[in-house]
Scaffold this motif. Structure first.
Motif, short mmCIF file in Angstrom:
data_model
loop_
_atom_site.label_atom_id
_atom_site.label_comp_id
_atom_site.label_asym_id
_atom_site.label_seq_id
_atom_site.Cartn_x
_atom_site.Cartn_y
_atom_site.Cartn_z
N SER A 238 0.83 -1.22 0.00
CA SER A 238 0.00 0.00 0.00
C SER A 238 0.86 1.27 0.00
CB SER A 238 -0.95 0.01 1.20
OG SER A 238 -0.23 -0.02 2.43
N HIS A 239 2.02 1.22 0.62
CA HIS A 239 2.87 2.41 0.67
C HIS A 239 3.28 2.85 -0.73
CE1 HIS A 239 6.76 4.57 0.94
NE2 HIS A 239 6.22 5.12 2.01
N GLY A 240 3.82 1.93 -1.51
CA GLY A 240 4.27 2.27 -2.85
C GLY A 240 3.16 2.73 -3.75
N ARG A 241 2.00 2.10 -3.66
CA ARG A 241 0.88 2.47 -4.53
C ARG A 241 0.31 3.83 -4.15
NH1 ARG A 241 -0.07 -3.23 -4.22
NH2 ARG A 241 -1.61 -3.03 -2.57
N THR A 242 0.17 4.08 -2.84
CA THR A 242 -0.32 5.39 -2.41
C THR A 242 0.65 6.49 -2.82
OG1 THR A 242 -1.61 4.51 -0.56
CG2 THR A 242 -0.92 6.81 -0.42
N LEU A 243 1.93 6.27 -2.60
CA LEU A 243 2.93 7.27 -2.94
C LEU A 243 2.93 7.54 -4.45
CD1 LEU A 243 5.08 9.06 -1.66
CD2 LEU A 243 6.74 7.22 -2.03
N ALA A 244 2.81 6.49 -5.25
CA ALA A 244 2.78 6.67 -6.71
C ALA A 244 1.57 7.49 -7.13
CB ALA A 244 2.76 5.31 -7.40
N ASN A 245 0.44 7.27 -6.49
CA ASN A 245 -0.77 8.01 -6.87
C ASN A 245 -0.77 9.43 -6.31
OD1 ASN A 245 -2.10 6.18 -8.60
ND2 ASN A 245 -2.73 4.95 -6.83
N ILE A 246 -0.07 9.67 -5.22
CA ILE A 246 0.15 11.05 -4.77
C ILE A 246 0.93 11.80 -5.84
CG2 ILE A 246 1.46 12.48 -3.14
CD1 ILE A 246 0.66 10.51 -0.93
N ARG A 247 1.99 11.17 -6.35
CA ARG A 247 2.78 11.80 -7.42
C ARG A 247 1.91 12.03 -8.66
NH1 ARG A 247 7.17 8.01 -5.70
NH2 ARG A 247 8.85 9.28 -4.77
N GLU A 248 1.05 11.07 -8.98
CA GLU A 248 0.20 11.21 -10.16
C GLU A 248 -0.77 12.38 -10.00
OE1 GLU A 248 -1.30 10.20 -13.97
OE2 GLU A 248 0.50 9.53 -12.90
N ALA A 249 -1.37 12.49 -8.83
CA ALA A 249 -2.29 13.60 -8.59
C ALA A 249 -1.59 14.94 -8.72
CB ALA A 249 -2.93 13.46 -7.20
N LEU A 250 -0.39 15.03 -8.15
CA LEU A 250 0.37 16.28 -8.25
C LEU A 250 0.75 16.59 -9.69
CD1 LEU A 250 2.71 15.75 -5.15
CD2 LEU A 250 0.84 17.41 -5.33
N ALA A 251 1.14 15.57 -10.44
CA ALA A 251 1.52 15.77 -11.84
C ALA A 251 0.34 16.26 -12.66
CB ALA A 251 2.08 14.48 -12.42
N ARG A 252 -0.85 15.84 -12.30
CA ARG A 252 -2.06 16.24 -13.02
C ARG A 252 -2.61 17.57 -12.53
NH1 ARG A 252 -5.10 12.06 -15.74
NH2 ARG A 252 -3.93 10.10 -15.83
N GLY A 253 -2.00 18.14 -11.50
CA GLY A 253 -2.46 19.43 -11.00
C GLY A 253 -3.75 19.35 -10.20
N ILE A 254 -4.05 18.18 -9.64
CA ILE A 254 -5.27 18.01 -8.85
C ILE A 254 -5.02 18.52 -7.43
CG2 ILE A 254 -6.92 16.32 -7.93
CD1 ILE A 254 -6.10 14.51 -10.32
N PRO A 255 -5.86 19.42 -6.91
CA PRO A 255 -5.69 19.88 -5.53
C PRO A 255 -5.69 18.69 -4.57
CG PRO A 255 -7.29 21.24 -6.67
CD PRO A 255 -7.01 20.07 -7.58
N LEU A 256 -4.70 18.64 -3.70
CA LEU A 256 -4.51 17.48 -2.84
C LEU A 256 -4.14 17.92 -1.43
CD1 LEU A 256 -4.05 14.33 -2.51
CD2 LEU A 256 -1.65 14.81 -3.08
N ARG A 257 -4.77 17.30 -0.45
CA ARG A 257 -4.34 17.47 0.93
C ARG A 257 -4.06 16.09 1.50
NH1 ARG A 257 -8.18 16.72 5.06
NH2 ARG A 257 -10.28 16.31 4.31
N VAL A 258 -3.15 16.02 2.46
CA VAL A 258 -2.74 14.74 3.02
C VAL A 258 -2.80 14.82 4.54
CG1 VAL A 258 -0.92 13.00 3.18
CG2 VAL A 258 -1.22 14.29 1.05
N GLY A 259 -3.39 13.81 5.15
CA GLY A 259 -3.45 13.70 6.60
C GLY A 259 -2.48 12.65 7.09
N ILE A 260 -1.77 12.97 8.15
CA ILE A 260 -0.89 12.01 8.83
C ILE A 260 -1.42 11.83 10.24
CG2 ILE A 260 1.46 11.47 9.54
CD1 ILE A 260 2.46 13.50 7.48
N VAL A 261 -1.68 10.59 10.62
CA VAL A 261 -2.18 10.31 11.96
C VAL A 261 -1.11 9.57 12.76
CG1 VAL A 261 -3.92 9.08 13.31
CG2 VAL A 261 -4.57 10.21 11.20
N ARG A 262 -0.88 10.04 13.97
CA ARG A 262 0.05 9.35 14.86
C ARG A 262 -0.64 8.11 15.42
NH1 ARG A 262 4.38 12.71 16.00
NH2 ARG A 262 4.04 14.94 15.56
N VAL A 263 -0.11 6.95 15.06
CA VAL A 263 -0.78 5.70 15.41
C VAL A 263 0.08 4.81 16.31
CG1 VAL A 263 -1.93 3.63 14.51
CG2 VAL A 263 -2.04 5.77 13.21
#
Length: 298
Positions: A138-163
């Motif tokens: 899941s890490h690699g796939r999520t990271l790849a799609n974060i890059r894809e969203a940024l490359a496409r100029g899609i507004p993106l926000r990311v949440g990090i939760v301390r678990v």
């Protein structure tokens, strides 16, 4: 002859956004999930027509935005049609996805004006990230799609939760900023859903303070509550009555009165992850112009 200027109704009870939990199913099984979403979870009873009726009611009430969540909203076959429907009603749209698997056809929907993406990211260490998500790879796939969203100029926000102890939160944030993600929020685990202590129902103290006041949520079976965290305090069901009637009902009003609205309800480090209720509307600086002409609302 005199003409009167139509009065634009205010958002229902001050509500600025509604979370629509399209499915209970998810392709991950995060240890801190605020529901019991998993690959084995039930998708829910709401049909496409049910969701479209809810969106119509939201638009008619002049509530400016919806957020499609889950479970994992991209697993719902209705997501593309509902994005189109919400946009056609003049609503702002955010899709909160884990970005593990995005069908190619969805990228075009995400690139439409008025659509934003949100996701979760837990660590720059793949092993640590996947310990939290319960999803191998899941890490690699999520990271790849974060890059894809940024490359496409899609507004993106990311949440990090301390678990977990020793979680590389700061390193994850630094990595995201290097990639070009500007909207990052950090939150604590909320003791609801799978993260609840001994399976106990959530208490009001786990809510951010804007539930029922500025936000609402509709679950996959039609239950209505203040946000995804407040599912233990339902106020009605949209399969049995219309959303505006629920907002005006005794159960909603009485429940809202039990949730004091704190001035610092949504601090800058509140991620919106296990608190997906923290849409942009949670930010006091957020403002949305009234939707354009909505046409006939069913």
């Amino acid at each position: 002859m005199t003409t009167s200027t139509p009065v634009t109704p205010a958002p229902a009870d001050g509500i600025r956004s509604v979370e629509l939990e399209l499915t209970g199913a998810c392709n991950l099984a995060c240890t801190h999930c605020c529901t019991d979403s998993s690959p084995q979870a039930n998708a829910g009873a709401m049909t496409l027509i049910d969701w479209q009726r809810v969106i119509n009611d939201i638009a008619h009430a002049r509530i400016p935005a919806v957020q499609f969540i889950g479970g994992e909203p991209t697993l719902s076959p209705h997501l593309p049609a509902l994005i189109d429907h919400a946009l056609s009603r003049g609503l702002g749209v955010e899709v909160y996805s884990n970005l593990v698997h995005i069908r190619p056809s969805l990228w075009g929907r995400f690139e439409r004006d008025g659509v934003r993406l949100a996701t979760s990211y837990y660590s720059d260490d793949p092993t640590q990230h996947e310990q939290i998500t319960g999803g191998r790879g899941s890490h690699g796939r999520t990271l790849a799609n974060i890059r894809e969203a940024l490359a496409r100029g899609i507004p993106l926000r990311v949440g990090i939760v301390r678990v977990i102890e020793g979680q590389r939160v700061e390193q994850a944030e630094a990595e995201l900023r290097r990639l070009g993600v500007d909207n990052i929020r950090i939150d604590r685990t909320r003791k609801v859903g799978r993260a609840a202590e001994n399976g106990a129902p959530a208490g009001m103290e786990e809510l951010c303070g804007r539930c029922y006041h500025q936000r609402a949520a509709v679950g996959p079976d039609g239950e209505v509550y203040g946000c995804i965290l407040s599912r233990d305090f339902p106020t009605g069901n949209v399969r049995e009555e219309r959303l505006p009637d629920i907002f005006a009902g005794t159960r909603w009003v009485e429940t809202a009165a039990k949730v004091p609205m704190a001035a610092d309800a949504c601090p800058p480090d509140d991620s919106g992850d296990c608190d997906p209720a923290n849409t942009e509307a949670c930010d006091p600086a957020y403002d949305v112009a009234p939707p354009p002409s909505l046409g006939v609302v069913a």
